[in-house]
Design a protein around this motif. Sequence first.
Motif, mmCIF file in Angstrom:
data_model
loop_
_atom_site.group_PDB
_atom_site.id
_atom_site.type_symbol
_atom_site.label_atom_id
_atom_site.label_comp_id
_atom_site.label_asym_id
_atom_site.label_seq_id
_atom_site.Cartn_x
_atom_site.Cartn_y
_atom_site.Cartn_z
ATOM 1 N N VAL A 72 -13.514 -14.253 -16.295
ATOM 2 C CA VAL A 72 -12.081 -14.468 -16.544
ATOM 3 C C VAL A 72 -11.875 -15.625 -17.519
ATOM 4 C CG1 VAL A 72 -9.831 -14.867 -15.457
ATOM 5 C CG2 VAL A 72 -11.641 -13.698 -14.190
ATOM 6 N N ASP A 73 -11.105 -15.360 -18.561
ATOM 7 C CA ASP A 73 -10.791 -16.412 -19.530
ATOM 8 C C ASP A 73 -9.735 -17.360 -18.974
ATOM 9 O OD1 ASP A 73 -12.451 -15.524 -21.489
ATOM 10 O OD2 ASP A 73 -10.921 -14.440 -22.617
ATOM 11 N N TYR A 74 -9.913 -18.633 -19.230
ATOM 12 C CA TYR A 74 -8.897 -19.621 -18.884
ATOM 13 C C TYR A 74 -8.655 -20.548 -20.070
ATOM 14 C CZ TYR A 74 -9.114 -18.614 -13.850
ATOM 15 O OH TYR A 74 -9.048 -18.023 -12.620
ATOM 16 N N ALA A 75 -7.485 -21.176 -20.049
ATOM 17 C CA ALA A 75 -7.252 -22.296 -20.961
ATOM 18 C C ALA A 75 -7.297 -23.556 -20.106
ATOM 19 C CB ALA A 75 -5.896 -22.148 -21.640
ATOM 20 N N VAL A 76 -8.016 -24.568 -20.593
ATOM 21 C CA VAL A 76 -8.110 -25.825 -19.860
ATOM 22 C C VAL A 76 -7.451 -26.913 -20.695
ATOM 23 C CG1 VAL A 76 -9.688 -27.564 -18.938
ATOM 24 C CG2 VAL A 76 -10.200 -25.149 -18.628
ATOM 25 N N LYS A 77 -6.424 -27.505 -20.135
ATOM 26 C CA LYS A 77 -5.713 -28.568 -20.860
ATOM 27 C C LYS A 77 -6.178 -29.915 -20.309
ATOM 28 C CE LYS A 77 -1.017 -29.840 -22.348
ATOM 29 N NZ LYS A 77 0.355 -29.336 -22.529
ATOM 30 N N ILE A 78 -6.700 -30.737 -21.174
ATOM 31 C CA ILE A 78 -7.193 -32.054 -20.761
ATOM 32 C C ILE A 78 -6.329 -33.125 -21.424
ATOM 33 C CG2 ILE A 78 -9.174 -33.604 -20.695
ATOM 34 C CD1 ILE A 78 -11.010 -31.224 -20.781
ATOM 35 N N TYR A 79 -5.644 -33.880 -20.591
ATOM 36 C CA TYR A 79 -4.712 -34.893 -21.091
ATOM 37 C C TYR A 79 -5.478 -36.161 -21.398
ATOM 38 C CZ TYR A 79 -1.455 -31.673 -18.899
ATOM 39 O OH TYR A 79 -0.772 -30.542 -18.532
#
Length: 257
Positions: free
Chosen positions: A76-83
Amino acid sequence: MPGDTEKIIRLLDIKLDRLKTKKKSVEDLETQEGVLDKFTLETLYYLAKKKLLTEIYGVISAGKESNIYWAKNNDVDYAVKIYRTSTANFKAIQNYIKGDPRFKKIRRGIRPLIYTWALKEFKNLQRALSAGVRVPKPIAVKNNVLIMEFIGSNGKPAPLLRNAVLESPEKTYKIICDFIKKLYKKTELIHADLSEFNIMYPGEPVIIDMSQSVLTSHPLALDYLKRDIIVVSKFFRDLGVSVIDENDILNDITGGV
Ligand SMILES: Nc1ncnc2c1ncn2[C@@H]1O[C@H](COP(=O)(O)OP(=O)(O)OP(=O)(O)O)[C@@H](O)[C@H]1O
Ligand SMILES: [Mg+2]
């Protein structure tokens, strides 16, 4: 990440080992990656251990306040947002959080503030989703890392509204106006940075980037709502759509308050 297809667990194992023993490599990593400091690597490692992530691929977007990575949990593809915790605009962030009853007690310091900022985006996405607004489905949040549905296919993000070829600008305009109204009326949320840069278009509009979104009780809520409507109207007016008067939309949404 060095190399496009490295397994995150192996990668993090190696890096964490190094971090524990050699101070210098922390600095190397920081300059290499910008956002991947020791705490962030540990958070990614935690998420991998929790079986929420198996791989992390390249950067999709490197912004001032966050980086977005294409990642996978098995197939499963995900987007990971790292602040980022370093260059964050402390004051501006505080102003969007202050008074929000969902975040009453925040520990002092930049790190807890950024963690709250990530949690705020997670909760805002959940709320938007519950109101029937198309946003990336939030999967998990831990510290400064947010995992969400990947909008696009095969690791290629869908275009932003700004760059998309629209089948029917009129229809897209109507859907977005409906999203603004649903957010406000069903969940008391205002996006507060809505524009053609924060809407993706995988064949239909998907609203993204909601860490700054505020509840209708925020002192500047109506100003933000008005600005969102004006920005969206301008984009579609420039495309030749005969848009509804901004004040009429505002009155319709707020009931003339
Ligand atoms: N769920 C997602 N799936 C795929 N791509 C995404 C997703 N969320 C964001 N992106 C991509 O990453 C970019 C930046 O995301 P976002 O607007 O949330 O972050 P930001 O901190 O505001 O970054 P910027 O400062 O560049 O605006 C988007 O323009 C989009 O291209
Ligand atoms: Mg953005």
